[in-house]
Scaffold this motif. Structure first.
Motif, PDB file in Angstrom:
ATOM      1  N   THR A  15       0.490  -0.020  96.233  1.00 23.00           N
ATOM      2  CA  THR A  15      -0.204  -1.265  96.568  1.00 23.00           C
ATOM      3  C   THR A  15      -0.354  -1.416  98.075  1.00 23.00           C
ATOM      4  O   THR A  15       0.589  -1.178  98.829  1.00 23.00           O
ATOM      5  CB  THR A  15       0.574  -2.477  96.020  1.00 23.00           C
ATOM      6  N   CYS A  16      -1.556  -1.824  98.509  1.00 24.00           N
ATOM      7  CA  CYS A  16      -1.811  -2.123  99.923  1.00 24.00           C
ATOM      8  C   CYS A  16      -2.529  -3.465 100.024  1.00 24.00           C
ATOM      9  O   CYS A  16      -3.354  -3.796  99.165  1.00 24.00           O
ATOM     10  CB  CYS A  16      -2.661  -1.041 100.571  1.00 24.00           C
ATOM     11  N   HIS A  17      -2.200  -4.221 101.074  1.00 21.91           N
ATOM     12  CA  HIS A  17      -2.847  -5.516 101.324  1.00 21.91           C
ATOM     13  C   HIS A  17      -3.530  -5.477 102.685  1.00 21.91           C
ATOM     14  O   HIS A  17      -2.954  -4.994 103.669  1.00 21.91           O
ATOM     15  CB  HIS A  17      -1.809  -6.644 101.304  1.00 21.91           C
ATOM     16  N   TYR A  18      -4.750  -5.990 102.735  1.00 23.14           N
ATOM     17  CA  TYR A  18      -5.511  -6.027 103.981  1.00 23.14           C
ATOM     18  C   TYR A  18      -6.011  -7.456 104.201  1.00 23.14           C
ATOM     19  O   TYR A  18      -6.552  -8.082 103.289  1.00 23.14           O
ATOM     20  CB  TYR A  18      -6.712  -5.078 103.901  1.00 23.14           C
ATOM     21  N   GLY A  19      -5.847  -7.955 105.417  1.00 23.24           N
ATOM     22  CA  GLY A  19      -6.304  -9.298 105.737  1.00 23.24           C
ATOM     23  C   GLY A  19      -5.355 -10.368 105.240  1.00 23.24           C
ATOM     24  O   GLY A  19      -4.221 -10.094 104.841  1.00 23.24           O
ATOM     25  N   SER A  20      -5.846 -11.632 105.226  1.00 24.95           N
ATOM     26  CA  SER A  20      -5.023 -12.750 104.756  1.00 24.95           C
ATOM     27  C   SER A  20      -5.929 -13.906 104.345  1.00 24.95           C
ATOM     28  O   SER A  20      -7.091 -13.979 104.749  1.00 24.95           O
ATOM     29  CB  SER A  20      -4.058 -13.211 105.858  1.00 24.95           C
ATOM     30  N   GLY A  21      -5.367 -14.805 103.571  1.00 27.56           N
ATOM     31  CA  GLY A  21      -6.113 -15.986 103.161  1.00 27.56           C
ATOM     32  C   GLY A  21      -7.021 -15.743 101.966  1.00 27.56           C
ATOM     33  O   GLY A  21      -6.903 -14.748 101.254  1.00 27.56           O
ATOM     34  N   LYS A  22      -7.942 -16.696 101.784  1.00 26.34           N
ATOM     35  CA  LYS A  22      -8.858 -16.666 100.637  1.00 26.34           C
ATOM     36  C   LYS A  22     -10.250 -16.213 101.075  1.00 26.34           C
ATOM     37  O   LYS A  22     -10.615 -16.406 102.228  1.00 26.34           O
ATOM     38  CB  LYS A  22      -8.943 -18.056 100.009  1.00 26.34           C
ATOM     39  N   PRO A  23     -11.026 -15.605 100.178  1.00 25.51           N
ATOM     40  CA  PRO A  23     -10.677 -15.281  98.794  1.00 25.51           C
ATOM     41  C   PRO A  23      -9.733 -14.082  98.716  1.00 25.51           C
ATOM     42  O   PRO A  23      -9.697 -13.255  99.631  1.00 25.51           O
ATOM     43  CB  PRO A  23     -12.030 -14.951  98.168  1.00 25.51           C
ATOM     44  N   ALA A  24      -8.976 -14.014  97.637  1.00 25.54           N
ATOM     45  CA  ALA A  24      -8.081 -12.893  97.389  1.00 25.54           C
ATOM     46  C   ALA A  24      -8.693 -12.020  96.294  1.00 25.54           C
ATOM     47  O   ALA A  24      -8.866 -12.474  95.164  1.00 25.54           O
ATOM     48  CB  ALA A  24      -6.702 -13.397  96.962  1.00 25.54           C
ATOM     49  N   VAL A  25      -9.055 -10.805  96.675  1.00 31.02           N
ATOM     50  CA  VAL A  25      -9.713  -9.876  95.749  1.00 31.02           C
ATOM     51  C   VAL A  25      -8.805  -8.673  95.534  1.00 31.02           C
ATOM     52  O   VAL A  25      -8.291  -8.088  96.495  1.00 31.02           O
ATOM     53  CB  VAL A  25     -11.080  -9.414  96.304  1.00 31.02           C
ATOM     54  N   ALA A  26      -8.601  -8.295  94.275  1.00 31.38           N
ATOM     55  CA  ALA A  26      -7.784  -7.118  93.942  1.00 31.38           C
ATOM     56  C   ALA A  26      -8.667  -6.053  93.313  1.00 31.38           C
ATOM     57  O   ALA A  26      -9.467  -6.341  92.420  1.00 31.38           O
ATOM     58  CB  ALA A  26      -6.651  -7.492  92.999  1.00 31.38           C
ATOM     59  N   ILE A  27      -8.516  -4.824  93.782  1.00 30.54           N
ATOM     60  CA  ILE A  27      -9.221  -3.671  93.226  1.00 30.54           C
ATOM     61  C   ILE A  27      -8.167  -2.726  92.643  1.00 30.54           C
ATOM     62  O   ILE A  27      -7.285  -2.263  93.364  1.00 30.54           O
ATOM     63  CB  ILE A  27     -10.051  -2.930  94.290  1.00 30.54           C
ATOM     64  N   ILE A  28      -8.277  -2.465  91.354  1.00 28.40           N
ATOM     65  CA  ILE A  28      -7.304  -1.620  90.655  1.00 28.40           C
ATOM     66  C   ILE A  28      -7.987  -0.311  90.259  1.00 28.40           C
ATOM     67  O   ILE A  28      -9.069  -0.314  89.673  1.00 28.40           O
ATOM     68  CB  ILE A  28      -6.776  -2.299  89.372  1.00 28.40           C
ATOM     69  N   GLY A  29      -7.342   0.798  90.553  1.00 26.12           N
ATOM     70  CA  GLY A  29      -7.888   2.101  90.185  1.00 26.12           C
ATOM     71  C   GLY A  29      -6.870   2.975  89.501  1.00 26.12           C
ATOM     72  O   GLY A  29      -5.659   2.811  89.687  1.00 26.12           O
ATOM     73  N   SER A  30      -7.358   3.904  88.699  1.00 25.54           N
ATOM     74  CA  SER A  30      -6.538   4.919  88.038  1.00 25.54           C
ATOM     75  C   SER A  30      -5.444   4.325  87.154  1.00 25.54           C
ATOM     76  O   SER A  30      -4.294   4.752  87.191  1.00 25.54           O
ATOM     77  CB  SER A  30      -5.944   5.880  89.074  1.00 25.54           C
ATOM     78  N   LEU A  31      -5.821   3.323  86.350  1.00 20.99           N
ATOM     79  CA  LEU A  31      -4.917   2.879  85.277  1.00 20.99           C
ATOM     80  C   LEU A  31      -4.649   4.031  84.320  1.00 20.99           C
ATOM     81  O   LEU A  31      -3.592   4.081  83.673  1.00 20.99           O
ATOM     82  CB  LEU A  31      -5.544   1.711  84.505  1.00 20.99           C
ATOM     83  N   HIS A  32      -5.597   4.942  84.234  1.00 18.51           N
ATOM     84  CA  HIS A  32      -5.435   6.163  83.446  1.00 18.51           C
ATOM     85  C   HIS A  32      -5.379   7.360  84.390  1.00 18.51           C
ATOM     86  O   HIS A  32      -6.210   7.468  85.303  1.00 18.51           O
ATOM     87  CB  HIS A  32      -6.593   6.323  82.452  1.00 18.51           C
ATOM     88  N   GLY A  33      -4.443   8.242  84.158  1.00 14.15           N
ATOM     89  CA  GLY A  33      -4.232   9.371  85.058  1.00 14.15           C
ATOM     90  C   GLY A  33      -5.328  10.412  85.046  1.00 14.15           C
ATOM     91  O   GLY A  33      -5.373  11.270  85.936  1.00 14.15           O
ATOM     92  N   ASP A  34      -6.219  10.372  84.062  1.00 16.84           N
ATOM     93  CA  ASP A  34      -7.349  11.309  84.020  1.00 16.84           C
ATOM     94  C   ASP A  34      -8.613  10.698  84.614  1.00 16.84           C
ATOM     95  O   ASP A  34      -9.711  11.213  84.396  1.00 16.84           O
ATOM     96  CB  ASP A  34      -7.601  11.790  82.583  1.00 16.84           C
ATOM     97  N   GLU A  35      -8.453   9.596  85.370  1.00 11.38           N
ATOM     98  CA  GLU A  35      -9.591   8.920  85.999  1.00 11.38           C
ATOM     99  C   GLU A  35      -9.361   8.826  87.510  1.00 11.38           C
ATOM    100  O   GLU A  35      -9.070   7.754  88.054  1.00 11.38           O
ATOM    101  CB  GLU A  35      -9.783   7.537  85.373  1.00 11.38           C
ATOM    102  N   PRO A  36      -9.504   9.948  88.222  1.00  7.18           N
ATOM    103  CA  PRO A  36      -9.215   9.957  89.666  1.00  7.18           C
ATOM    104  C   PRO A  36     -10.216   9.195  90.514  1.00  7.18           C
ATOM    105  O   PRO A  36      -9.951   8.922  91.691  1.00  7.18           O
ATOM    106  CB  PRO A  36      -9.238  11.456  90.008  1.00  7.18           C
ATOM    107  N   VAL A  37     -11.377   8.828  89.944  1.00 10.96           N
ATOM    108  CA  VAL A  37     -12.382   8.121  90.737  1.00 10.96           C
ATOM    109  C   VAL A  37     -11.834   6.818  91.308  1.00 10.96           C
ATOM    110  O   VAL A  37     -12.198   6.407  92.420  1.00 10.96           O
ATOM    111  CB  VAL A  37     -13.657   7.861  89.894  1.00 10.96           C
TER     112      VAL A  37
END
Length: 275
Positions: A15-37
């Motif tokens: 997990t990495c966090h950049y910036g502060s305050g609102k809006p707070a946007v989360a980007i999740i990748g590779s929930l599956h290990g065969d999806e490296p994109v």
């Protein structure tokens, strides 16, 4: 070699966090290990300068990713909200939920073995979801109703969606997914970047209503295409030279010979509008 249960670091997403305050946007990748994109997109996002709000990026399952396996014990995207005393993926899901609990908007990146392209999956309908769809303007938006995919990450956030933009390891999947994420960050004035090309097509909307089970030994018809209407009586495939036909009209979603071990995919109806 320590057992999985003793390797406490493997239940921690990156997990990495950049910036502060609102809006707070989360980007999740590779929930599956065969999806490296997902990881590749998160690596690209780490180079952006966040000028407003908070961007959180999460590489969800690095343990499965480095082993190129979809999951280790069970599907992570069917393990939410998680359990710290449960199986490996349940523990990871629990830690992801902790990381994103204050998120205003959440995007979950996926890729596929099927011919699906430029599709967004949602579990909720509300004004913020409508705004996200208007900004990203996918070719297809798919509503997964209650009872189907309820263990997925996006089920637990009212303002969340999943990207299904193309095949694993495809340059097109990477570029399209990254551009639409940038499109949303730019709209919220979180980044400065060149105006992206305006999409000229209109989104098509679908509502999943059921799954199509995959009998043991089933071989799917090669010409079957996602979002192309399947008619009642149309050939779906064969089992030991016995033909299997559709019992009703439906639009196939995420249908593919390798998409799921126990189902062919999801059955959907076409909608005039989503909300």
């Amino acid at each position: 070699t320590p057992t999985i249960s003793r390797k406490k670091h493997i239940i921690k997403p990156i997990t990495c966090h950049y910036g502060s305050g609102k809006p707070a946007v989360a980007i999740i990748g590779s929930l599956h290990g065969d999806e490296p994109v997902g990881k590749k997109i998160i690596d690209a996002l780490s180079t952006l300068k966040i000028i407003k709000g908070t961007l959180t990026t999460i590489i969800a399952h690095p343990y499965a990713l480095c082993r190129k396996k979809r999951f280790i014990e069970e599907d992570l995207n069917r393990s939410f909200p998680g359990n710290l005393k449960g199986k490996l993926e349940e523990k990871i899901a629990y830690n992801i939920m902790k990381e994103v609990k204050k998120t205003n908007y959440l995007i979950d990146i996926h890729s596929s073995t099927t011919d699906i392209q430029d599709a967004i999956i949602i579990k909720h309908q509300n004004k913020k979801i409508r705004k996200m769809l208007d900004i990203m303007k996918p070719r297809r938006a798919i509503l997964m109703p209650k009872g189907i995919g309820d263990g997925s990450l996006i089920n637990f956030f009212p303002q969340a969606l999943s990207l299904e933009y193309g095949r694993h390891n495809s340059r097109r999947t990477y570029c399209r997914s990254l551009n639409d994420i940038k499109r949303m960050l730019r709209f919220f004035r979180m980044i400065k970047c060149k105006r992206l090309e305006k999409k000229k097509y209109k989104s098509n909307y679908y509502r999943v209503y059921d799954i199509e089970k995959k009998p043991k030994g089933f071989i799917m018809k090669r010409s079957l295409r996602n979002f192309k209407l399947v008619k009642r009586g149309e050939l779906l495939g064969v089992i030991k030279n016995k033909e299997v036909f559709s019992q009703e009209d439906f639009y196939p979603v995420l249908f593919g010979p390798k998409s799921y071990p126990d189902i062919m995919g999801f059955k959907a109806k076409r909608l005039k509008r989503m909300i």
